[in-house]
Design an enzyme around this catalytic site. Structure first.
Site, mmCIF file in Angstrom:
data_model
loop_
_atom_site.group_PDB
_atom_site.id
_atom_site.type_symbol
_atom_site.label_atom_id
_atom_site.label_comp_id
_atom_site.label_asym_id
_atom_site.label_seq_id
_atom_site.Cartn_x
_atom_site.Cartn_y
_atom_site.Cartn_z
ATOM 1 N N ARG A 210 5.795 4.711 12.784
ATOM 2 C CA ARG A 210 4.639 4.734 13.686
ATOM 3 C C ARG A 210 5.005 5.461 14.975
ATOM 4 O O ARG A 210 4.234 6.269 15.498
ATOM 5 C CB ARG A 210 4.177 3.307 13.999
ATOM 6 C CG ARG A 210 3.450 2.647 12.848
ATOM 7 C CD ARG A 210 2.806 1.335 13.279
ATOM 8 N NE ARG A 210 3.713 0.214 13.221
ATOM 9 C CZ ARG A 210 3.854 -0.598 12.158
ATOM 10 N NH1 ARG A 210 3.143 -0.390 11.073
ATOM 11 N NH2 ARG A 210 4.701 -1.596 12.175
ATOM 12 N N PHE A 226 -5.898 5.553 4.629
ATOM 13 C CA PHE A 226 -5.412 4.202 4.327
ATOM 14 C C PHE A 226 -4.913 3.558 5.626
ATOM 15 O O PHE A 226 -3.790 3.076 5.712
ATOM 16 C CB PHE A 226 -4.281 4.220 3.289
ATOM 17 C CG PHE A 226 -4.577 5.022 2.044
ATOM 18 C CD1 PHE A 226 -5.298 4.458 0.999
ATOM 19 C CD2 PHE A 226 -4.143 6.340 1.924
ATOM 20 C CE1 PHE A 226 -5.565 5.189 -0.160
ATOM 21 C CE2 PHE A 226 -4.409 7.069 0.766
ATOM 22 C CZ PHE A 226 -5.108 6.502 -0.271
ATOM 23 N N ASP A 248 -10.413 3.818 5.623
ATOM 24 C CA ASP A 248 -9.934 2.708 4.788
ATOM 25 C C ASP A 248 -11.118 2.172 3.990
ATOM 26 O O ASP A 248 -12.260 2.254 4.445
ATOM 27 C CB ASP A 248 -9.311 1.588 5.633
ATOM 28 C CG ASP A 248 -8.357 0.719 4.821
ATOM 29 O OD1 ASP A 248 -7.134 0.906 4.934
ATOM 30 O OD2 ASP A 248 -8.847 -0.141 4.055
ATOM 31 N N SER A 249 -10.835 1.606 2.828
ATOM 32 C CA SER A 249 -11.929 1.066 2.014
ATOM 33 C C SER A 249 -12.309 -0.351 2.446
ATOM 34 O O SER A 249 -13.315 -0.884 2.009
ATOM 35 C CB SER A 249 -11.535 1.061 0.532
ATOM 36 O OG SER A 249 -10.315 0.369 0.374
ATOM 37 N N ASP A 298 -0.768 6.935 3.828
ATOM 38 C CA ASP A 298 0.075 5.750 3.606
ATOM 39 C C ASP A 298 -0.636 4.814 2.642
ATOM 40 O O ASP A 298 -1.098 3.736 3.025
ATOM 41 C CB ASP A 298 0.351 5.060 4.946
ATOM 42 C CG ASP A 298 1.307 3.884 4.776
ATOM 43 O OD1 ASP A 298 2.075 3.871 3.790
ATOM 44 O OD2 ASP A 298 1.283 2.974 5.628
ATOM 45 N N CYS A 338 5.131 3.642 -1.140
ATOM 46 C CA CYS A 338 5.862 2.363 -1.081
ATOM 47 C C CYS A 338 5.995 1.785 -2.489
ATOM 48 O O CYS A 338 6.219 0.599 -2.667
ATOM 49 C CB CYS A 338 5.180 1.382 -0.136
ATOM 50 S SG CYS A 338 3.503 0.986 -0.601
HETATM 51 N N1 SAH Z 1 -1.048 2.568 7.006
HETATM 52 C C1 SAH Z 1 -1.190 1.138 7.121
HETATM 53 C C2 SAH Z 1 -0.888 0.410 5.838
HETATM 54 C C3 SAH Z 1 -1.698 0.865 4.639
HETATM 55 S S1 SAH Z 1 -1.951 -0.398 3.489
HETATM 56 C C4 SAH Z 1 -0.339 0.639 8.287
HETATM 57 O O1 SAH Z 1 0.525 1.345 8.756
HETATM 58 O O2 SAH Z 1 -0.530 -0.512 8.712
HETATM 59 C C5 SAH Z 1 -3.038 0.298 2.385
HETATM 60 C C6 SAH Z 1 -4.482 0.308 2.829
HETATM 61 O O3 SAH Z 1 -5.184 1.118 1.911
HETATM 62 C C7 SAH Z 1 -5.202 -1.035 2.829
HETATM 63 O O4 SAH Z 1 -5.751 -1.236 4.089
HETATM 64 C C8 SAH Z 1 -6.324 -0.900 1.776
HETATM 65 O O5 SAH Z 1 -7.538 -1.508 2.216
HETATM 66 C C9 SAH Z 1 -6.501 0.582 1.713
HETATM 67 N N2 SAH Z 1 -6.966 1.158 0.458
HETATM 68 C C10 SAH Z 1 -6.554 0.893 -0.800
HETATM 69 N N3 SAH Z 1 -7.122 1.732 -1.679
HETATM 70 C C11 SAH Z 1 -7.916 2.559 -0.966
HETATM 71 C C12 SAH Z 1 -8.757 3.658 -1.292
HETATM 72 N N4 SAH Z 1 -8.876 4.100 -2.558
HETATM 73 N N5 SAH Z 1 -9.413 4.278 -0.299
HETATM 74 C C13 SAH Z 1 -9.292 3.857 0.983
HETATM 75 N N6 SAH Z 1 -8.500 2.844 1.351
HETATM 76 C C14 SAH Z 1 -7.832 2.189 0.394
#
Ligand code: SAH
Length: 396
Positions: A210, A226, A248-249, A298, A338
Protein backbone atom coordinates in the site's frame (compact mmCIF):
# COMPACT_ATOMS: atom_id res chain seq x y z
CA UNK A 1 2.28 -42.62 22.24
CA UNK A 2 0.17 -43.12 19.08
CA UNK A 3 2.33 -43.48 16.01
CA UNK A 4 2.08 -43.08 12.25
CA UNK A 5 4.35 -45.40 10.28
CA UNK A 6 5.24 -44.15 6.84
CA UNK A 7 5.62 -46.23 3.71
CA UNK A 8 9.23 -47.00 2.82
CA UNK A 9 10.93 -43.94 1.27
CA UNK A 10 8.09 -41.56 2.14
CA UNK A 11 10.13 -39.81 4.86
CA UNK A 12 12.02 -37.72 2.28
CA UNK A 13 9.96 -34.54 2.62
CA UNK A 14 10.24 -34.74 6.41
CA UNK A 15 14.02 -35.04 6.15
CA UNK A 16 13.89 -31.72 4.25
CA UNK A 17 11.81 -30.43 7.17
CA UNK A 18 8.60 -29.95 5.24
CA UNK A 19 5.89 -30.19 7.92
CA UNK A 20 3.07 -32.06 6.11
CA UNK A 21 2.34 -35.76 5.73
CA UNK A 22 -0.32 -36.69 3.20
CA UNK A 23 -2.56 -39.70 3.71
CA UNK A 24 -0.99 -41.53 0.74
CA UNK A 25 2.40 -41.66 2.49
CA UNK A 26 1.02 -43.55 5.47
CA UNK A 27 1.48 -47.29 5.91
CA UNK A 28 -0.22 -47.78 9.22
CA UNK A 29 -1.53 -45.89 12.28
CA UNK A 30 -1.02 -47.32 15.77
CA UNK A 31 -3.35 -46.37 18.65
CA UNK A 32 -5.38 -44.02 16.44
CA UNK A 33 -5.34 -40.70 18.32
CA UNK A 34 -8.21 -38.28 18.82
CA UNK A 35 -8.52 -35.52 16.17
CA UNK A 36 -5.65 -33.09 16.73
CA UNK A 37 -3.90 -35.43 19.15
CA UNK A 38 -0.14 -35.84 19.09
CA UNK A 39 1.51 -38.67 17.16
CA UNK A 40 5.03 -39.80 16.46
CA UNK A 41 5.94 -40.01 12.78
CA UNK A 42 8.15 -43.06 12.24
CA UNK A 43 9.93 -44.54 9.24
CA UNK A 44 8.85 -47.99 8.13
CA UNK A 45 11.75 -49.22 10.34
CA UNK A 46 10.30 -47.38 13.33
CA UNK A 47 12.95 -44.65 13.41
CA UNK A 48 11.73 -41.38 14.91
CA UNK A 49 11.22 -38.58 12.37
CA UNK A 50 8.99 -36.00 14.01
CA UNK A 51 6.13 -35.35 16.43
CA UNK A 52 2.96 -34.08 14.82
CA UNK A 53 -0.74 -33.34 15.15
CA UNK A 54 -3.15 -35.83 13.64
CA UNK A 55 -6.00 -34.80 11.31
CA UNK A 56 -8.10 -37.92 10.65
CA UNK A 57 -10.39 -36.36 8.02
CA UNK A 58 -7.88 -34.30 6.03
CA UNK A 59 -5.70 -35.37 3.12
CA UNK A 60 -2.95 -33.61 5.06
CA UNK A 61 -3.10 -36.28 7.74
CA UNK A 62 -0.35 -34.95 10.01
CA UNK A 63 1.40 -31.61 10.57
CA UNK A 64 4.72 -31.51 12.35
CA UNK A 65 5.04 -29.72 15.67
CA UNK A 66 8.70 -30.65 16.13
CA UNK A 67 11.48 -32.64 14.50
CA UNK A 68 13.10 -33.16 17.93
CA UNK A 69 12.22 -35.90 20.39
CA UNK A 70 10.77 -33.43 22.92
CA UNK A 71 7.44 -33.14 24.76
CA UNK A 72 4.66 -31.22 23.01
CA UNK A 73 3.05 -29.40 25.91
CA UNK A 74 2.24 -25.93 27.16
CA UNK A 75 5.91 -25.00 27.60
CA UNK A 76 6.66 -26.18 24.07
CA UNK A 77 4.06 -23.79 22.66
CA UNK A 78 5.28 -21.00 24.92
CA UNK A 79 8.70 -21.25 23.28
CA UNK A 80 7.16 -21.16 19.81
CA UNK A 81 5.03 -18.12 20.64
CA UNK A 82 8.00 -16.30 22.18
CA UNK A 83 10.08 -16.99 19.12
CA UNK A 84 7.34 -15.63 16.81
CA UNK A 85 6.93 -12.48 18.92
CA UNK A 86 10.72 -12.10 18.98
CA UNK A 87 11.01 -12.13 15.20
CA UNK A 88 8.47 -9.31 14.86
CA UNK A 89 10.40 -7.29 17.41
CA UNK A 90 13.73 -7.94 15.69
CA UNK A 91 12.30 -6.89 12.34
CA UNK A 92 10.65 -3.76 13.76
CA UNK A 93 7.27 -4.90 12.52
CA UNK A 94 4.60 -2.71 13.99
CA UNK A 95 6.68 0.44 14.26
CA UNK A 96 4.35 2.30 11.98
CA UNK A 97 1.07 0.49 12.56
CA UNK A 98 -1.22 -0.83 15.30
CA UNK A 99 -2.19 -3.99 13.38
CA UNK A 100 0.25 -6.81 12.67
CA UNK A 101 0.37 -10.57 12.29
CA UNK A 102 2.00 -12.12 15.36
CA UNK A 103 1.77 -15.78 14.42
CA UNK A 104 1.68 -17.17 10.92
CA UNK A 105 1.01 -20.90 11.25
CA UNK A 106 3.55 -23.28 9.66
CA UNK A 107 5.97 -20.40 9.02
CA UNK A 108 6.21 -19.82 12.77
CA UNK A 109 6.25 -23.51 13.68
CA UNK A 110 2.61 -23.62 14.84
CA UNK A 111 0.62 -25.18 11.98
CA UNK A 112 -3.00 -24.12 11.89
CA UNK A 113 -2.69 -21.07 14.14
CA UNK A 114 -2.97 -17.51 12.92
CA UNK A 115 -2.94 -14.62 15.35
CA UNK A 116 -3.24 -10.99 14.32
CA UNK A 117 -2.99 -8.09 16.69
CA UNK A 118 -5.44 -5.21 16.29
CA UNK A 119 -4.45 -2.73 18.97
CA UNK A 120 -5.28 -4.35 22.32
CA UNK A 121 -7.26 -7.17 20.70
CA UNK A 122 -5.81 -10.42 19.41
CA UNK A 123 -7.77 -12.05 16.61
CA UNK A 124 -7.19 -15.80 16.49
CA UNK A 125 -7.87 -18.17 13.66
CA UNK A 126 -7.60 -21.90 14.28
CA UNK A 127 -7.54 -23.81 11.00
CA UNK A 128 -6.58 -27.41 11.82
CA UNK A 129 -7.52 -30.21 14.19
CA UNK A 130 -4.11 -29.73 15.86
CA UNK A 131 -4.52 -26.03 16.59
CA UNK A 132 -8.07 -26.74 17.74
CA UNK A 133 -6.86 -29.44 20.14
CA UNK A 134 -4.49 -26.95 21.78
CA UNK A 135 -6.69 -23.85 21.37
CA UNK A 136 -7.43 -23.15 25.03
CA UNK A 137 -3.77 -23.62 25.99
CA UNK A 138 -2.69 -21.40 23.11
CA UNK A 139 -5.21 -18.74 24.14
CA UNK A 140 -3.88 -18.75 27.74
CA UNK A 141 -0.30 -18.51 26.49
CA UNK A 142 -1.10 -15.67 24.12
CA UNK A 143 -2.46 -13.58 26.99
CA UNK A 144 0.51 -14.48 29.19
CA UNK A 145 3.12 -13.72 26.56
CA UNK A 146 1.63 -10.55 25.06
CA UNK A 147 0.13 -9.09 28.24
CA UNK A 148 -2.99 -8.23 26.23
CA UNK A 149 -6.46 -8.89 27.70
CA UNK A 150 -8.67 -9.92 24.79
CA UNK A 151 -8.88 -12.64 22.14
CA UNK A 152 -11.57 -12.63 19.49
CA UNK A 153 -11.90 -15.81 17.46
CA UNK A 154 -12.40 -15.80 13.68
CA UNK A 155 -12.26 -19.51 12.97
CA UNK A 156 -14.67 -19.19 10.05
CA UNK A 157 -12.39 -20.01 7.12
CA UNK A 158 -13.65 -22.66 4.67
CA UNK A 159 -10.56 -24.86 5.10
CA UNK A 160 -11.76 -25.89 8.57
CA UNK A 161 -14.33 -28.11 6.88
CA UNK A 162 -11.52 -30.30 5.47
CA UNK A 163 -10.41 -30.83 9.06
CA UNK A 164 -13.90 -31.79 10.18
CA UNK A 165 -14.30 -28.56 12.16
CA UNK A 166 -17.36 -26.32 12.40
CA UNK A 167 -16.92 -22.57 11.93
CA UNK A 168 -16.65 -20.55 15.14
CA UNK A 169 -16.64 -16.79 15.63
CA UNK A 170 -16.79 -14.95 18.92
CA UNK A 171 -15.02 -13.89 22.04
CA UNK A 172 -12.42 -16.37 23.36
CA UNK A 173 -10.91 -14.34 26.22
CA UNK A 174 -11.63 -10.98 27.86
CA UNK A 175 -14.26 -8.54 26.66
CA UNK A 176 -14.69 -6.21 23.75
CA UNK A 177 -17.01 -3.25 23.43
CA UNK A 178 -16.60 -2.41 19.76
CA UNK A 179 -15.88 -4.75 16.89
CA UNK A 180 -15.09 -1.85 14.59
CA UNK A 181 -11.38 -1.16 14.74
CA UNK A 182 -9.41 1.71 13.32
CA UNK A 183 -6.12 0.51 11.86
CA UNK A 184 -3.41 3.13 11.85
CA UNK A 185 -0.78 2.38 9.25
CA UNK A 186 1.96 4.62 7.91
CA UNK A 187 0.02 7.66 9.04
CA UNK A 188 -3.34 6.67 7.54
CA UNK A 189 -6.42 5.22 9.22
CA UNK A 190 -8.68 2.41 8.04
CA UNK A 191 -11.90 1.33 9.65
CA UNK A 192 -12.21 -2.46 9.66
CA UNK A 193 -14.73 -4.84 11.15
CA UNK A 194 -13.22 -7.64 13.22
CA UNK A 195 -16.39 -9.70 13.13
CA UNK A 196 -17.22 -9.58 9.42
CA UNK A 197 -14.10 -8.28 7.67
CA UNK A 198 -12.19 -10.61 5.36
CA UNK A 199 -9.62 -12.94 6.91
CA UNK A 200 -9.15 -11.68 10.48
CA UNK A 201 -10.65 -8.31 9.58
CA UNK A 202 -8.38 -6.93 6.91
CA UNK A 203 -5.46 -7.53 4.56
CA UNK A 204 -2.45 -6.93 6.77
CA UNK A 205 -0.24 -8.69 4.21
CA UNK A 206 -0.44 -5.73 1.79
CA UNK A 207 0.84 -3.10 4.24
CA UNK A 208 4.17 -2.43 2.53
CA UNK A 209 2.60 -2.61 -0.92
CA UNK A 210 0.00 0.00 0.00
CA UNK A 211 2.86 2.34 0.85
CA UNK A 212 4.47 1.49 -2.47
CA UNK A 213 1.32 2.56 -4.29
CA UNK A 214 1.27 5.81 -2.32
CA UNK A 215 4.78 6.54 -3.56
CA UNK A 216 3.82 5.82 -7.18
CA UNK A 217 0.48 7.65 -7.33
CA UNK A 218 1.51 11.33 -7.45
CA UNK A 219 -0.46 13.26 -10.08
CA UNK A 220 -1.79 10.08 -11.69
CA UNK A 221 -5.19 8.92 -12.85
CA UNK A 222 -5.63 5.71 -10.91
CA UNK A 223 -7.85 2.66 -11.31
CA UNK A 224 -8.11 0.44 -8.21
CA UNK A 225 -9.75 -2.88 -9.07
CA UNK A 226 -11.08 -5.14 -6.30
CA UNK A 227 -10.65 -2.20 -3.95
CA UNK A 228 -12.42 -3.83 -0.93
CA UNK A 229 -12.37 -1.25 1.88
CA UNK A 230 -9.97 0.99 0.01
CA UNK A 231 -6.47 0.17 1.21
CA UNK A 232 -4.88 1.08 -2.12
CA UNK A 233 -7.42 3.81 -2.91
CA UNK A 234 -6.69 5.70 0.29
CA UNK A 235 -2.95 5.45 -0.32
CA UNK A 236 -3.23 6.59 -3.93
CA UNK A 237 -5.19 9.66 -2.84
CA UNK A 238 -2.75 10.32 0.00
CA UNK A 239 0.06 10.06 -2.54
CA UNK A 240 -1.44 12.88 -4.58
CA UNK A 241 -3.39 11.02 -7.26
CA UNK A 242 -5.35 13.29 -9.57
CA UNK A 243 -8.27 10.84 -9.53
CA UNK A 244 -9.05 7.34 -8.29
CA UNK A 245 -11.75 5.08 -9.68
CA UNK A 246 -12.37 2.22 -7.21
CA UNK A 247 -14.21 -0.90 -8.31
CA UNK A 248 -15.63 -3.67 -6.16
CA UNK A 249 -18.63 -5.97 -6.45
CA UNK A 250 -19.51 -5.53 -2.78
CA UNK A 251 -21.62 -2.48 -1.93
CA UNK A 252 -20.70 -2.89 1.72
CA UNK A 253 -16.96 -2.83 0.94
CA UNK A 254 -17.38 0.24 -1.25
CA UNK A 255 -19.26 2.05 1.51
CA UNK A 256 -16.33 1.44 3.87
CA UNK A 257 -13.94 2.49 1.11
CA UNK A 258 -15.76 5.83 0.82
CA UNK A 259 -15.78 6.23 4.58
CA UNK A 260 -12.05 5.51 4.75
CA UNK A 261 -11.36 8.22 2.17
CA UNK A 262 -13.37 10.69 4.26
CA UNK A 263 -11.80 9.66 7.57
CA UNK A 264 -8.38 10.52 6.23
CA UNK A 265 -9.65 13.91 5.02
CA UNK A 266 -8.63 13.07 1.48
CA UNK A 267 -10.23 14.91 -1.45
CA UNK A 268 -13.53 13.08 -2.02
CA UNK A 269 -14.01 14.98 -5.26
CA UNK A 270 -11.12 13.02 -6.72
CA UNK A 271 -12.66 9.68 -5.77
CA UNK A 272 -15.28 7.67 -7.68
CA UNK A 273 -16.46 4.38 -6.17
CA UNK A 274 -18.04 2.05 -8.72
CA UNK A 275 -19.97 -1.09 -7.86
CA UNK A 276 -19.75 -3.99 -10.29
CA UNK A 277 -17.86 -6.90 -11.74
CA UNK A 278 -14.27 -6.05 -12.65
CA UNK A 279 -14.26 -8.49 -15.59
CA UNK A 280 -17.20 -6.65 -17.17
CA UNK A 281 -16.24 -3.14 -16.16
CA UNK A 282 -12.72 -3.40 -17.61
CA UNK A 283 -14.34 -4.18 -20.97
CA UNK A 284 -16.76 -1.31 -20.58
CA UNK A 285 -13.95 1.12 -19.76
CA UNK A 286 -12.11 -0.08 -22.86
CA UNK A 287 -15.25 0.43 -24.99
CA UNK A 288 -15.49 3.95 -23.58
CA UNK A 289 -11.84 4.56 -24.57
CA UNK A 290 -10.87 5.34 -21.01
CA UNK A 291 -7.22 5.27 -19.97
CA UNK A 292 -5.24 5.42 -16.74
CA UNK A 293 -1.70 6.10 -15.52
CA UNK A 294 -1.73 3.59 -12.65
CA UNK A 295 -3.83 0.44 -12.36
CA UNK A 296 -3.99 -1.82 -9.33
CA UNK A 297 -5.33 -5.37 -9.63
CA UNK A 298 -5.70 -7.16 -6.30
CA UNK A 299 -8.29 -9.86 -6.95
CA UNK A 300 -9.52 -12.48 -4.47
CA UNK A 301 -7.95 -15.94 -4.44
CA UNK A 302 -8.83 -17.47 -7.82
CA UNK A 303 -6.94 -20.71 -7.04
CA UNK A 304 -6.72 -21.77 -3.40
CA UNK A 305 -4.95 -24.99 -4.49
CA UNK A 306 -2.92 -26.14 -7.49
CA UNK A 307 -5.96 -28.08 -8.79
CA UNK A 308 -7.78 -24.88 -9.77
CA UNK A 309 -4.67 -23.25 -11.24
CA UNK A 310 -5.67 -23.48 -14.88
CA UNK A 311 -9.04 -21.77 -14.50
CA UNK A 312 -7.42 -19.19 -12.26
CA UNK A 313 -4.71 -18.55 -14.84
CA UNK A 314 -7.38 -17.63 -17.40
CA UNK A 315 -8.94 -15.20 -14.91
CA UNK A 316 -5.62 -13.51 -14.17
CA UNK A 317 -4.76 -13.29 -17.84
CA UNK A 318 -8.10 -11.72 -18.69
CA UNK A 319 -7.97 -8.87 -16.18
CA UNK A 320 -4.29 -8.15 -16.78
CA UNK A 321 -4.79 -8.09 -20.54
CA UNK A 322 -7.50 -5.45 -20.22
CA UNK A 323 -5.49 -3.53 -17.66
CA UNK A 324 -2.54 -3.35 -20.07
CA UNK A 325 -4.89 -2.02 -22.74
CA UNK A 326 -6.33 0.62 -20.42
CA UNK A 327 -2.88 1.82 -19.35
CA UNK A 328 -1.42 4.81 -21.11
CA UNK A 329 2.11 4.39 -22.47
CA UNK A 330 4.37 5.25 -19.56
CA UNK A 331 1.73 3.90 -17.18
CA UNK A 332 2.23 1.49 -14.31
CA UNK A 333 0.43 -1.75 -13.51
CA UNK A 334 0.58 -3.07 -9.94
CA UNK A 335 -0.80 -6.58 -10.17
CA UNK A 336 -1.20 -9.26 -7.49
CA UNK A 337 -2.11 -12.88 -6.99
CA UNK A 338 -2.82 -14.31 -3.54
CA UNK A 339 -3.58 -17.78 -4.92
CA UNK A 340 -1.57 -20.49 -3.20
CA UNK A 341 -1.98 -22.62 -6.34
CA UNK A 342 -0.13 -20.12 -8.57
CA UNK A 343 3.54 -19.59 -7.79
CA UNK A 344 5.55 -16.49 -8.61
CA UNK A 345 7.07 -18.04 -11.74
CA UNK A 346 3.71 -19.03 -13.20
CA UNK A 347 2.22 -15.66 -12.27
CA UNK A 348 4.97 -13.85 -14.17
CA UNK A 349 4.33 -16.07 -17.22
CA UNK A 350 0.62 -15.26 -17.10
CA UNK A 351 1.34 -11.53 -16.99
CA UNK A 352 3.78 -11.89 -19.88
CA UNK A 353 1.05 -13.67 -21.87
CA UNK A 354 -1.40 -10.88 -21.06
CA UNK A 355 1.06 -8.21 -22.27
CA UNK A 356 1.71 -10.17 -25.44
CA UNK A 357 -1.98 -10.53 -26.27
CA UNK A 358 -2.62 -6.88 -25.40
CA UNK A 359 0.15 -5.94 -27.82
CA UNK A 360 2.14 -3.93 -25.29
CA UNK A 361 5.80 -3.81 -24.28
CA UNK A 362 6.13 -3.87 -20.54
CA UNK A 363 8.97 -4.20 -18.03
CA UNK A 364 8.99 -5.60 -14.52
CA UNK A 365 10.34 -2.88 -12.25
CA UNK A 366 9.64 -4.55 -8.90
CA UNK A 367 8.59 -7.85 -7.37
CA UNK A 368 6.22 -7.46 -4.42
CA UNK A 369 5.65 -9.85 -1.57
CA UNK A 370 3.73 -10.23 1.68
CA UNK A 371 5.08 -8.19 4.61
CA UNK A 372 7.69 -9.40 7.13
CA UNK A 373 5.01 -10.29 9.67
CA UNK A 374 3.90 -12.99 7.17
CA UNK A 375 7.26 -14.78 6.95
CA UNK A 376 7.90 -17.87 4.84
CA UNK A 377 9.81 -20.78 6.32
CA UNK A 378 12.44 -21.95 3.83
CA UNK A 379 11.15 -25.46 4.46
CA UNK A 380 7.55 -24.50 3.74
CA UNK A 381 7.37 -22.58 0.45
CA UNK A 382 3.55 -22.88 0.52
CA UNK A 383 3.67 -20.01 3.03
CA UNK A 384 4.52 -17.62 0.17
CA UNK A 385 1.07 -16.98 -1.26
CA UNK A 386 1.08 -13.27 -2.11
CA UNK A 387 3.06 -12.15 -5.09
CA UNK A 388 2.91 -8.94 -7.03
CA UNK A 389 4.58 -7.31 -10.00
CA UNK A 390 5.03 -3.64 -10.74
CA UNK A 391 5.10 -3.34 -14.53
CA UNK A 392 5.97 -0.28 -16.54
CA UNK A 393 4.29 0.04 -19.95
CA UNK A 394 6.85 1.35 -22.39
CA UNK A 395 5.97 4.02 -24.86
CA UNK A 396 6.48 2.78 -28.40
N1 SAH B 1 -7.29 -4.71 -2.51
C1 SAH B 1 -7.97 -4.99 -1.27
C2 SAH B 1 -8.25 -6.45 -1.06
C3 SAH B 1 -9.03 -7.12 -2.18
S1 SAH B 1 -9.99 -8.44 -1.63
C4 SAH B 1 -7.17 -4.38 -0.11
O1 SAH B 1 -6.02 -4.04 -0.28
O2 SAH B 1 -7.72 -4.29 1.00
C5 SAH B 1 -10.91 -8.85 -3.00
C6 SAH B 1 -12.11 -7.97 -3.26
O3 SAH B 1 -12.60 -8.31 -4.54
C7 SAH B 1 -13.29 -8.13 -2.31
O4 SAH B 1 -13.61 -6.88 -1.79
C8 SAH B 1 -14.45 -8.65 -3.18
O5 SAH B 1 -15.69 -8.04 -2.84
C9 SAH B 1 -14.03 -8.20 -4.54
N2 SAH B 1 -14.46 -8.99 -5.69
C10 SAH B 1 -14.45 -10.33 -5.84
N3 SAH B 1 -14.80 -10.68 -7.09
C11 SAH B 1 -15.04 -9.52 -7.76
C12 SAH B 1 -15.42 -9.20 -9.09
N4 SAH B 1 -15.60 -10.16 -10.02
N5 SAH B 1 -15.56 -7.91 -9.42
C13 SAH B 1 -15.36 -6.93 -8.50
N6 SAH B 1 -14.98 -7.17 -7.24
C14 SAH B 1 -14.84 -8.45 -6.86
Amino acid sequence: MPAVLLKPGREKSLLRRHPWIFSGAIQHVEDEPAPGGTVDLLTSNREFLARASYSPTSQIRARVWTFEDEPVDKEFFRKRIRSALGSRRALNVGEDTNATRLIYAESDGIPGLIVDRYGEVLVLQSLTAGSEFWKETLADLLLEETGLPTIYERSDADVRELEGLEPRTGLLRGSISNLQFSILEHGLGYLVNLQHGHKTGSYLDQRENRLRVRELAGDKEVLDCFCYTGGFTVNALAGGARSVLSIDSSAEALALCKENVERNELPVTRHTPLEGDVFQLLRRLRDENRSFDLIILDPPKFAPTAAQAERAARGYKDINLFAFKLLRPGGILVTFSCSGGIDAGLFQKIIAGAALDAGVEAQIVAHLFQGPDHPVSLHFPEGAYLKGLVCYKRAR
